[in-house]
Design a protein around this motif. Structure first.
Motif: not given
Length: 204
Positions: A87, A91, A143-145, A147, A153, A158, A199
């Motif tokens: 991640v 990122l 993207y974060l959602d 992961e 994550l 997000t 992160f």
């Protein structure tokens, strides 16, 4: 019998003509701003007629959108990243691209704010095309959602994280444009921005 060679006006080399127009538009828009980048100037720089330009693009705003999407660092790679690498690394790559995207696009976009009428017209045109300045932040949040869904994550806000990172990238682009200098070491800056949000603890 030999086939006649393709010329800029013949339309025989469609990809080449389109690329020339986008390259010319990117050069003029970054140098002179969106307002002064007329289709006549773009056609002259691309060594083609305005008629040929309009065969590829319906108007100048479409050219502007294509310059941002086709002649800027890619942001759509985010769709291929969930579940790959780490991640943190992903990122950092996305934020590096954001920094370069805004650095390239800021000189072009800034001129839109020179008049309320121009801004309103541009906003309406971009909305009709399903585009706008919220795009990069949404891409990063999406993207974060993904992961989070993959359990790489912990649940987090997000949208807020995406706004913080895109905002930081836009701020750096503004500073660079104001100073007339390039952003120094985008990779190192992206590393710092991602690490500042904690992160590093989610590294796989």
């Amino acid at each position: 019998m030999d086939t006649p060679a393709s010329t800029p006006e013949s339309g025989g080399d469609v990809a080449s003509a389109r690329d020339r127009i986008l390259d010319a538009a990117a050069t003029i828009m970054r140098r002179d701003g969106l307002v002064r980048a007329t289709t006549k100037e773009i056609a002259r720089e691309a060594r083609c007629s305005e008629a040929l330009l309009y065969k590829h693009f319906p108007d100048k705003r479409d050219i502007f959108l294509r310059v941002l999407t086709d002649r800027s660092p890619r942001l759509d790679l985010a769709a291929d990243l969930p579940g790959t690498g780490t991640v943190v690394t992903n990122l950092e790559q996305l934020v590096t691209n954001l920094l370069e995207f805004y650095e390239n696009g800021f000189p072009i976009a800034a001129s839109i704010f020179s008049s309320a009428e121009l801004l309103a017209a541009h906003r309406a045109a971009m909305t009709a095309r399903g585009a706008g300045p919220q795009g990069p932040s949404r891409i990063l949040a999406r993207y974060l959602d993904q992961e989070i869904l993959l359990a790489r994550l912990h649940p987090l806000d997000t949208d807020a994280i995406a706004r913080l990172l895109t905002g930081a990238a836009l701020h750096e682009a503004f500073l660079a444009s104001y100073a007339g200098e390039a952003i120094v070491n985008t990779e190192a800056l992206a590393h710092r921005l991602v690490a500042a949000l904690g992160f590093g603890n989610d590294k796989i």
